[in-house]
Motif scaffolding. Structure first.
Motif, PDB file in Angstrom:
ATOM      1  N   HIS A 521     106.314  62.224  35.978  1.00  0.00           N
ATOM      2  CA  HIS A 521     107.473  62.816  35.093  1.00  0.00           C
ATOM      3  C   HIS A 521     108.451  61.842  35.027  1.00  0.00           C
ATOM      4  O   HIS A 521     108.933  61.197  36.423  1.00  0.00           O
ATOM      5  N   PHE A 522     109.179  61.547  34.003  1.00  0.00           N
ATOM      6  CA  PHE A 522     109.998  60.651  33.890  1.00  0.00           C
ATOM      7  C   PHE A 522     111.331  61.043  33.980  1.00  0.00           C
ATOM      8  O   PHE A 522     112.586  60.343  34.248  1.00  0.00           O
ATOM      9  N   GLY A 523     111.900  62.487  34.194  1.00  0.00           N
ATOM     10  CA  GLY A 523     112.981  63.082  34.539  1.00  0.00           C
ATOM     11  C   GLY A 523     112.935  63.917  35.819  1.00  0.00           C
ATOM     12  O   GLY A 523     112.276  63.454  36.892  1.00  0.00           O
ATOM     13  N   GLU A 524     113.516  65.126  35.690  1.00  0.00           N
ATOM     14  CA  GLU A 524     113.418  66.081  36.806  1.00  0.00           C
ATOM     15  C   GLU A 524     112.394  67.196  36.734  1.00  0.00           C
ATOM     16  O   GLU A 524     112.526  67.885  35.642  1.00  0.00           O
ATOM     17  N   PRO A 525     111.226  67.033  37.175  1.00  0.00           N
ATOM     18  CA  PRO A 525     110.090  68.157  37.225  1.00  0.00           C
ATOM     19  C   PRO A 525     110.753  69.607  37.631  1.00  0.00           C
ATOM     20  O   PRO A 525     111.572  69.837  38.549  1.00  0.00           O
ATOM     21  N   THR A 526     110.171  70.405  36.918  1.00  0.00           N
ATOM     22  CA  THR A 526     110.339  72.046  37.471  1.00  0.00           C
ATOM     23  C   THR A 526     109.731  72.533  38.643  1.00  0.00           C
ATOM     24  O   THR A 526     108.779  71.686  39.103  1.00  0.00           O
ATOM     25  N   LYS A 527     110.396  73.380  39.242  1.00  0.00           N
ATOM     26  CA  LYS A 527     109.715  73.823  40.721  1.00  0.00           C
ATOM     27  C   LYS A 527     108.358  74.255  40.459  1.00  0.00           C
ATOM     28  O   LYS A 527     107.315  73.950  41.297  1.00  0.00           O
ATOM     29  N   ARG A 528     108.064  74.901  39.410  1.00  0.00           N
ATOM     30  CA  ARG A 528     106.420  75.195  39.177  1.00  0.00           C
ATOM     31  C   ARG A 528     105.512  73.993  38.785  1.00  0.00           C
ATOM     32  O   ARG A 528     104.676  73.933  39.405  1.00  0.00           O
ATOM     33  N   GLU A 529     105.988  73.025  38.217  1.00  0.00           N
ATOM     34  CA  GLU A 529     105.424  71.566  37.982  1.00  0.00           C
ATOM     35  C   GLU A 529     105.137  71.262  39.362  1.00  0.00           C
ATOM     36  O   GLU A 529     103.990  70.543  39.618  1.00  0.00           O
ATOM     37  N   LYS A 530     106.256  71.055  40.050  1.00  0.00           N
ATOM     38  CA  LYS A 530     106.116  70.326  41.490  1.00  0.00           C
ATOM     39  C   LYS A 530     105.058  71.160  42.216  1.00  0.00           C
ATOM     40  O   LYS A 530     103.997  70.399  42.899  1.00  0.00           O
ATOM     41  N   GLU A 531     105.098  72.672  42.300  1.00  0.00           N
ATOM     42  CA  GLU A 531     104.156  73.260  43.251  1.00  0.00           C
ATOM     43  C   GLU A 531     102.728  73.093  42.682  1.00  0.00           C
ATOM     44  O   GLU A 531     101.883  72.807  43.467  1.00  0.00           O
ATOM     45  N   CYS A 532     102.589  73.227  41.457  1.00  0.00           N
ATOM     46  CA  CYS A 532     101.190  72.780  40.813  1.00  0.00           C
ATOM     47  C   CYS A 532     100.524  71.539  41.126  1.00  0.00           C
ATOM     48  O   CYS A 532      99.488  71.171  41.428  1.00  0.00           O
ATOM     49  N   PHE A 533     101.425  70.464  40.831  1.00  0.00           N
ATOM     50  CA  PHE A 533     101.286  68.981  41.254  1.00  0.00           C
ATOM     51  C   PHE A 533     100.669  69.003  42.681  1.00  0.00           C
ATOM     52  O   PHE A 533      99.782  68.117  43.054  1.00  0.00           O
ATOM     53  N   THR A 534     101.563  69.507  43.678  1.00  0.00           N
ATOM     54  CA  THR A 534     101.369  69.542  44.907  1.00  0.00           C
ATOM     55  C   THR A 534     100.006  69.945  45.407  1.00  0.00           C
ATOM     56  O   THR A 534      99.321  69.346  46.209  1.00  0.00           O
ATOM     57  N   ARG A 535      99.650  71.131  44.740  1.00  0.00           N
ATOM     58  CA  ARG A 535      98.398  71.881  45.091  1.00  0.00           C
ATOM     59  C   ARG A 535      97.183  71.018  44.543  1.00  0.00           C
ATOM     60  O   ARG A 535      96.278  70.902  45.275  1.00  0.00           O
ATOM     61  N   VAL A 536      97.317  70.250  43.540  1.00  0.00           N
ATOM     62  CA  VAL A 536      96.268  69.435  43.028  1.00  0.00           C
ATOM     63  C   VAL A 536      96.194  68.416  44.066  1.00  0.00           C
ATOM     64  O   VAL A 536      95.114  67.915  44.259  1.00  0.00           O
ATOM     65  N   LEU A 537      97.265  67.702  44.553  1.00  0.00           N
ATOM     66  CA  LEU A 537      97.453  66.587  45.473  1.00  0.00           C
ATOM     67  C   LEU A 537      96.581  67.176  46.786  1.00  0.00           C
ATOM     68  O   LEU A 537      95.729  66.332  47.157  1.00  0.00           O
ATOM     69  N   GLN A 538      96.864  68.274  47.145  1.00  0.00           N
ATOM     70  CA  GLN A 538      96.297  68.775  48.316  1.00  0.00           C
ATOM     71  C   GLN A 538      94.561  69.047  48.186  1.00  0.00           C
ATOM     72  O   GLN A 538      94.047  68.407  49.260  1.00  0.00           O
ATOM     73  N   GLY A 539      94.064  69.208  46.976  1.00  0.00           N
ATOM     74  CA  GLY A 539      92.913  69.265  46.668  1.00  0.00           C
ATOM     75  C   GLY A 539      92.239  68.051  46.840  1.00  0.00           C
ATOM     76  O   GLY A 539      91.139  67.609  47.290  1.00  0.00           O
TER      77      GLY A 539
END
Length: 706
Positions: A521-539
């Motif tokens: 993300h080149f700007g400020e990601p949303t809370k939803r985007e960060k949670e989804c990204f983090t869960r993908v990272l955890q996997g």
């Protein structure tokens, strides 16, 4: 890049129901004895009838509405003159059919194919890599899987019915044919474009309504209407793959194959998978986009071997290389006459019916029938597609190609080439990402195509670069949710600094093959985007750190990558990992990491797989994080059962954007993984960089915490 391994890259199942289905030092060249361990491990995914078989850039169909409930954006501009033209051929003498099936494959069951063989794309307008078109006298339908639903909606005209394969309520192609054709219909296929197993499965499925499967040997109906505008077959020269990258010479590989032949009670084997031929002969080509292979067939007998190829592609160097290995050259188009000759002599021919096309198998069986008929022999009926590798009758051996697994287990030279090419690739990506971030910050208008082209420019300057390993997926915002999105100049989006940007790309080098996905993300990601990204990272982390006993098939590990998403009711519609060739096809089998539990191939030391969980919200954004891994032995404090335990070593070294990580969701161990990985990235890649790229790498690999 998700896709099931090439061995599983077959046409959409036509009859089945919907899915239930380190751095090591360079070592001396191994002796041929390294291959003997493969002999008892060739039972793998072979056309399981209850599975949707498609390439992984990661496929699936986990939850979705029936096709009829989803609104479609369909082009009304494309006339149906192609459909009218092909239907007019149905009643021609020697054809006489009621329906015609057009798959995506060439005669070698390739995932990527030369332009002249893109018949399904020509007839339908749908350009995705996986799909099957079926044309009757008054209807036309196209089946594709979840990676391509959005793309197909855009590309198909109103003359076509889109069948979202795998969705509840969506019939398979054979079920649909059984429903729309009057009993006793004739369904035509080009037997070169279907594996023998797929053709037999189709034949049995449509027989339920007394339909007949018709092999049209002498004509391809799409070619008949394509005519002069059809691209010419590729003529690019073949090259020798240097022994320092191959790690094993051709004589050793042929000796292994001949030992396998004798063990199986066979006297010859037909190899038609292009990457298998390239691997055995240490040859590479450029007939197929993104894959360093050439169109050919190979027949290896106990005393001789023959390569069936267009002679104009054979350079003096290649000819000398083949002569030294005692390989005779034959015309590509003479393969059927050679098969017929072998059958007429009663040759015990080894055929992998999951990949050998129906034309070859049918020709061999017919010639063998005549031979044994003349001898007055009583022949037992062949068992089609024997899963356990048993011989099916007296005139042939029908089981998996022994090359598939041998090729999948990389030798030290192949692993060394993969490591080296990945580090050069990582340096190019660092240069690319610093360029892209600077351009976006300056508010330069860049399209998704501009970005893909610039990445190619950086990679093209590297030593040993040959080609991309697949079409770059450059998707901003909603386009990132199209799993196999390919940006086109006239329709692509501008990269939006306020939206997620997904980049899935790879390259072919003379010494290795790369495949990597990063989401930023080149700007400020949303809370939803960060949670989804983090869960993908955890996997991604969970799979990367997995330790498992030898003999474990890839499907057992798939849930590791999904677990964090499942906890909040999310998932993704593709497999988690595919095999990758060493300076060969970016998708190969037999191994995979997928929810498709039919693939029982164990992961073995030296295999390479991708680790690419993701999450996609249609019309919003897509997230995927992909590294390549190779399987290695792990030193565990215990060895339950007296067996070895395995894990993974990373090949890919490019930073993961920590701005997208919600650290409150990560455990201390997961944070340690991120920091350890970034430390490795810096140590391995920074020596290859200077200036702004080196500074960018430092800024993106600094330790982080909660």
């Amino acid at each position: 890049m998700h896709s099931l391994p090439s061995r599983a890259m077959r046409p959409l199942s036509l009859s089945s129901p919907t899915l239930p289905r380190s751095s090591l030092r360079f070592l001396p060249l191994p002796s041929i004895s390294v291959f003997h361990k493969f002999r008892t491990q060739l039972s793998f995914y072979r056309n399981f009838p209850n599975t949707l078989l498609l390439p992984i850039r990661c496929c699936s169909s986990i939850t979705a509405k029936p096709s009829s409930e989803i609104p479609r954006k369909r082009s009304e501009s494309e006339p149906d003159h192609k459909l009218r033209a092909i239907r007019e051929l149905f009643s021609k003498p020697g054809i006489g059919i009621d329906a015609y099936i057009i798959p995506s494959q060439d005669a070698h069951q390739s995932e990527f194919i030369a332009e002249c063989y893109m018949r399904r794309a020509y007839i339908s307008g749908f350009t995705g890599s996986a799909g099957t078109a079926v044309v009757t006298k008054d209807k036309a339908a196209l089946w594709t899987d979840g990676r391509y639903f959005l793309q197909a909606e855009k590309q198909l005209s109103s003359s076509w019915i889109l069948m979202r394969a795998g969705n509840l309520g969506v019939p398979t192609a054979s079920e649909w044919l059984n429903d729309v054709l009057a009993p006793g219909g004739r369904v035509g296929i080009d037997p070169f474009l279907f594996s023998s197993d797929a053709a037999e499965e189709l034949k049995e499925a449509i027989a339920k309504k007394n339909h007949e499967l018709v092999y049209l040997f002498g004509v391809n109906l799409v070619d008949e209407i394509w005519k002069e505008s059809r691209p010419k077959p590729p003529k690019k020269p073949i090259r020798v793959h240097d022994l320092k990258y191959a790690g094993l010479d051709v004589a050793s590989k042929l000796s292994y194959l001949r030992a396998e032949l004798m063990d199986a009670g066979s006297s010859a084997i037909v190899i038609s998978m292009l990457d298998e031929i390239a691997w055995v002969l240490n040859l590479r080509g450029s007939d197929v986009p993104h894959s360093p292979v050439t169109y050919a067939y190979l027949i290896v007998e106990v005393e001789q071997a023959k390569l069936f190829v267009d002679g104009s592609k054979v350079t003096p160097e290649v000819k000398d290389h083949l002569q030294k290995a005692s390989i005779d050259l034959r015309s590509y188009d003479s393969i059927l006459s050679e098969i017929e000759s072998l059958g007429a002599q009663g040759t015990q021919l080894w055929l992998d019916t999951s990949s050998i096309n129906a034309a070859i198998v049918n020709t061999y069986m017919s010639a063998s029938e005549k031979y044994f008929g003349q001898l007055g022999s009583k022949r037992s009926k062949r068992k089609q597609g024997a899963f356990n590798g048993q011989s099916g009758g007296t005139n042939g051996v029908y089981k998996a190609s022994p090359v598939s697994l041998a090729k999948a287990v990389k030798n030290p030279a192949e692993l060394e080439g993969m490591r080296n090419s990945h580090l050069r690739d990582a340096a190019a990506l660092a240069q690319f990402w610093v360029w892209l971030e600077e351009e976006v910050q300056k508010n330069v208008k860049l399209t998704e195509v501009d970005v893909a082209d610039k990445l190619l420019e950086f990679r093209s300057s590297l030593a040993g670069f040959l080609d991309t390993s697949f079409d770059t997926i450059s998707g901003s915002g909603a386009n990132g949710a199209i799993i196999h999105y390919k940006p086109e100049p006239d329709t692509c989006s501008v990269v939006d600094s306020k939206k997620l940007f997904l980049l899935d790309s790879g390259a072919q080098y003379v010494d290795g093959t790369t495949d990597i996905t990063r989401t930023v993300h080149f700007g400020e990601p949303t809370k939803r985007e960060k949670e989804c990204f983090t869960r993908v990272l955890q996997g991604h982390i969970a799979l990367d750190q997995a330790v498992f006993p030898e003999g474990t098939p890839g499907f057992v590990l798939d849930a590791f990558a999904r677990s964090s998403l499942w906890k909040i009711g999310l998932d993704y519609r593709h497999g988690t990992g595919h095999g990758v060739g060493a300076a060969l096809n970016v998708h190969e089998g037999p191994q995979s990491i997928s929810f498709r539990y039919g693939n029982m191939t164990p992961l073995q030391r030296g295999m390479i797989v991708s680790n690419e969980p993701g999450y996609y919200e249609d019309h919003a954004f897509g997230i995927r994080i992909e590294n390549l891994l190779y399987v290695k032995e792990v030193d565990t404090p215990n060895r339950f059962g007296g067996i070895e335990y395995l894990g993974f070593e990373k090949l890919t070294f490019v930073p993961i954007q920590t701005k997208l990580v919600e650290f409150s969701l990560l455990s201390p161990a997961e944070i340690d993984w991120v920091n350890s990985y970034h430390s490795q990235v810096w140590d391995k890649v920074s020596p290859l960089l200077d200036g702004s790229a080196r500074e960018w790498l430092w800024n993106n690999t600094r330790p982080v915490g909660k």
